[in-house]
Design a protein around this motif. Structure first.
Motif, mmCIF file in Angstrom:
data_model
loop_
_atom_site.group_PDB
_atom_site.id
_atom_site.type_symbol
_atom_site.label_atom_id
_atom_site.label_comp_id
_atom_site.label_asym_id
_atom_site.label_seq_id
_atom_site.Cartn_x
_atom_site.Cartn_y
_atom_site.Cartn_z
ATOM 1 N N GLY A 55 0.902 -1.200 0.167
ATOM 2 C CA GLY A 55 -0.172 0.311 -0.508
ATOM 3 C C GLY A 55 0.620 1.081 0.239
ATOM 4 N N GLU A 56 2.280 1.076 1.216
ATOM 5 C CA GLU A 56 3.036 2.378 0.923
ATOM 6 C C GLU A 56 3.832 2.200 -1.013
ATOM 7 N N ARG A 57 3.904 1.412 -1.106
ATOM 8 C CA ARG A 57 4.437 1.426 -2.459
ATOM 9 C C ARG A 57 3.500 2.214 -4.163
ATOM 10 N N LEU A 58 2.011 2.239 -3.195
ATOM 11 C CA LEU A 58 1.340 2.445 -4.559
ATOM 12 C C LEU A 58 1.059 3.920 -4.328
ATOM 13 N N LEU A 59 0.934 3.666 -2.476
ATOM 14 C CA LEU A 59 1.279 5.959 -2.415
ATOM 15 C C LEU A 59 2.051 6.758 -2.698
ATOM 16 N N ALA A 60 3.190 6.414 -3.161
ATOM 17 C CA ALA A 60 4.417 6.652 -3.727
ATOM 18 C C ALA A 60 4.466 7.029 -5.030
ATOM 19 N N ALA A 61 3.434 5.599 -5.853
ATOM 20 C CA ALA A 61 3.430 5.773 -6.724
ATOM 21 C C ALA A 61 2.482 6.752 -7.463
ATOM 22 N N SER A 62 1.205 6.754 -6.921
ATOM 23 C CA SER A 62 0.122 7.908 -7.325
ATOM 24 C C SER A 62 0.411 8.721 -6.783
ATOM 25 N N LEU A 63 0.815 9.642 -5.895
ATOM 26 C CA LEU A 63 1.922 10.656 -5.690
ATOM 27 C C LEU A 63 2.350 11.786 -6.928
ATOM 28 N N ALA A 64 3.484 10.725 -7.869
ATOM 29 C CA ALA A 64 4.611 11.458 -8.527
ATOM 30 C C ALA A 64 3.840 11.232 -9.956
ATOM 31 N N CYS A 65 2.142 10.887 -9.825
ATOM 32 C CA CYS A 65 1.307 10.889 -11.222
ATOM 33 C C CYS A 65 0.385 12.100 -10.659
ATOM 34 N N ASP A 66 -0.167 11.734 -12.186
ATOM 35 C CA ASP A 66 -1.138 12.769 -12.079
ATOM 36 C C ASP A 66 -2.458 12.530 -12.476
ATOM 37 N N THR A 67 -2.753 10.854 -12.909
ATOM 38 C CA THR A 67 -3.538 10.018 -12.881
ATOM 39 C C THR A 67 -4.762 9.927 -12.001
ATOM 40 N N PRO A 68 -5.607 9.916 -12.359
ATOM 41 C CA PRO A 68 -6.262 9.355 -9.988
ATOM 42 C C PRO A 68 -7.322 7.600 -9.720
ATOM 43 N N LEU A 69 -7.198 7.889 -8.795
ATOM 44 C CA LEU A 69 -7.414 6.492 -8.171
ATOM 45 C C LEU A 69 -8.299 6.850 -7.042
ATOM 46 N N LEU A 70 -9.059 6.276 -7.144
ATOM 47 C CA LEU A 70 -9.834 6.883 -6.768
ATOM 48 C C LEU A 70 -10.399 4.873 -5.724
ATOM 49 N N VAL A 71 -10.449 4.439 -3.917
ATOM 50 C CA VAL A 71 -10.766 3.343 -3.377
ATOM 51 C C VAL A 71 -11.909 2.838 -3.047
ATOM 52 N N GLY A 72 -12.605 1.981 -3.624
ATOM 53 C CA GLY A 72 -13.133 1.616 -3.337
ATOM 54 C C GLY A 72 -14.787 1.227 -1.752
ATOM 55 N N HIS A 73 -14.174 2.192 -0.580
ATOM 56 C CA HIS A 73 -14.813 1.892 0.211
ATOM 57 C C HIS A 73 -16.372 2.885 -0.184
ATOM 58 N N HIS A 74 -17.479 1.984 -0.430
ATOM 59 C CA HIS A 74 -18.443 2.858 -1.284
ATOM 60 C C HIS A 74 -19.592 3.303 0.369
ATOM 61 N N ARG A 75 -19.320 2.842 0.930
ATOM 62 C CA ARG A 75 -20.186 3.350 1.642
ATOM 63 C C ARG A 75 -19.918 5.025 2.426
ATOM 64 N N ALA A 76 -18.614 5.258 2.005
ATOM 65 C CA ALA A 76 -18.207 5.974 2.075
ATOM 66 C C ALA A 76 -19.419 7.529 1.222
ATOM 67 N N HIS A 77 -20.210 6.771 0.301
ATOM 68 C CA HIS A 77 -20.515 7.652 -0.853
ATOM 69 C C HIS A 77 -22.246 7.686 0.145
ATOM 70 N N SER A 78 -22.067 7.097 1.112
ATOM 71 C CA SER A 78 -23.387 6.304 1.506
ATOM 72 C C SER A 78 -24.630 7.720 1.680
ATOM 73 N N PRO A 79 -26.065 8.358 1.356
ATOM 74 C CA PRO A 79 -26.442 9.708 1.462
ATOM 75 C C PRO A 79 -25.825 10.083 3.464
ATOM 76 N N ILE A 80 -26.548 8.937 3.857
ATOM 77 C CA ILE A 80 -27.209 8.419 5.575
ATOM 78 C C ILE A 80 -25.929 9.120 6.155
ATOM 79 N N LEU A 81 -24.284 8.378 5.613
ATOM 80 C CA LEU A 81 -23.227 9.041 6.299
ATOM 81 C C LEU A 81 -22.878 10.336 5.372
ATOM 82 N N ALA A 82 -22.984 11.034 4.511
ATOM 83 C CA ALA A 82 -22.789 12.660 4.453
ATOM 84 C C ALA A 82 -23.968 13.701 5.907
ATOM 85 N N GLN A 83 -25.043 12.887 5.991
ATOM 86 C CA GLN A 83 -25.725 13.416 6.877
ATOM 87 C C GLN A 83 -25.511 13.558 8.189
#
Length: 350
Positions: free
Chosen positions: A103-131
């Motif tokens: 995971g640390e390796r991927l973080l370093a690579a992502s910070l050095a690149c402008d291509t976006p990565l999104l992690v699939g913790h789908h509950r973060a998109h819950s409208p209940i949690l947003a509220q």
């Protein structure tokens, strides 16, 4: 606006869910399936979409607008790195990696690149949690003091018979289920900086834990306790209380989180709010103002896909970044370590 072309790597259970979400979307279309299995070939033929055995083969022939990585955990980092190299945005299913160094390796690579990565913790998109986040951010609870959480449910015997590896170390609820809850608690209450934990396998007698009691310290100074079990006949889990997944039975009188501050408390997901009427008139002898906040329910997976489309188009930044996914993994690993050592374990922050 033209439809985005999304490829899905991994045609297992979660991959097929993503495929159905794409097929139901008005913003994107299924561009290809990436999976070497015969079952994937059958699915690709049924859906009349191209099939590739590897991401490298996909990128050599065509460049999709985005890729969803729904492959086994050990493949997440190498495949995400391949997407970065090809400059193709990717949604990486959780957990971000099967081990922290990866995971640390991927973080370093992502910070050095402008291509976006999104992690699939789908509950973060819950409208209940947003509220719930909005209630806390608006100061209705005051300064956070304590949080109580539960993920108590019962996995049937056939679950373990179908995957005997689930009875061994690494197959228990700490590594398989808890990462969802950590993502939720971090989004609601802030960073977790230290943990203590005690695990038991007394109920089933497997090598792996079936029940865990956890103490959490948040960066704000708030404390939390969390009970986790996959051997408890209980309805106090997110799946059984949020009504966001029709696969599970629902109990609308139950909560799995109670968040308490200096002015009031919020129960989630029922969104029952109890608070004092005035800051200068707080006492355990004084009655609370009790409110039932309206609940907005929607499918977090569908909302996650819509967000991924926005990220691809440059209209939004990832709601769950690589750093978020890595931090969730760090907390879970710290809890597993605390169970083994019986000591307080600090969680590194970056």
């Amino acid at each position: 606006m033209s439809l985005l072309r999304i490829a899905v790597a991994g045609a297992g259970a979660i991959g097929r869910v993503h495929i159905e979400q794409i097929r139901a979307s008005l913003e994107c279309q299924l561009a290809a399936i990436v999976d070497p299995s015969p079952a994937a070939a059958e699915l690709a033929a049924l859906l009349e979409v191209p099939l590739f055995t590897t991401l490298e083969a996909l990128f050599a022939e065509r460049r999709p607008d985005g890729v969803i990585l729904a492959t086994p955990n050990a493949l997440h980092v190498p495949q995400a790195l391949a997407c970065l190299e090809a400059r193709v945005p990717a949604l990486v299913e959780k957990p971000l990696a099967h081990a922290l160094p990866e995971g640390e390796r991927l973080l370093a690579a992502s910070l050095a690149c402008d291509t976006p990565l999104l992690v699939g913790h789908h509950r973060a998109h819950s409208p209940i949690l947003a509220q719930a986040r909005a209630v806390i951010a608006d100061g209705l609870l005051g300064n956070l003091v304590a949080v109580m959480g539960t993920a108590l449910f019962y996995k049937p015997d056939e679950y373990f018979a179908a995957g005997p590896w689930r009875t061994q170390v690494g197959g228990g609820p700490i590594l398989l289920n808890l990462i969802h809850e950590i993502g939720n608690l971090r989004s609601l209450c802030g960073e977790i900086v230290a943990v203590q934990a005690m695990a038991s396998h007394a109920t089933r007698g497997f090598e792996v834990e079936d029940t865990v009691a956890i103490t959490l310290r948040f960066a704000s100074g708030a404390l939390g306790n969390f009970l986790l079990s996959d051997a408890a006949a209980s309805s106090r889990s997110w799946e059984q209380t949020s009504q966001e997944n029709a696969t599970y039975s629902h109990y609308d009188d139950e909560d799995c989180y109670v968040i308490t501050g200096t002015f009031g408390q919020l129960s989630v997901p029922t969104m029952r709010l109890k608070r004092f009427g005035a800051a200068e008139d707080r006492s355990w002898w004084k009655p609370f103002i009790c409110e039932q906040l309206p609940q907005d329910r929607d499918d977090p997976l569908a909302r996650q896909l819509a967000h991924f489309c926005q990220v691809i188009r440059g209209q939004a930044q990832p709601l769950v970044s690589v750093l978020d996914g890595l931090q969730n993994l760090r907390v879970v690993e710290a809890i597993a370590q605390a169970c083994r050592s019986h000591e307080l374990v600090n969680v590194p922050l970056e």
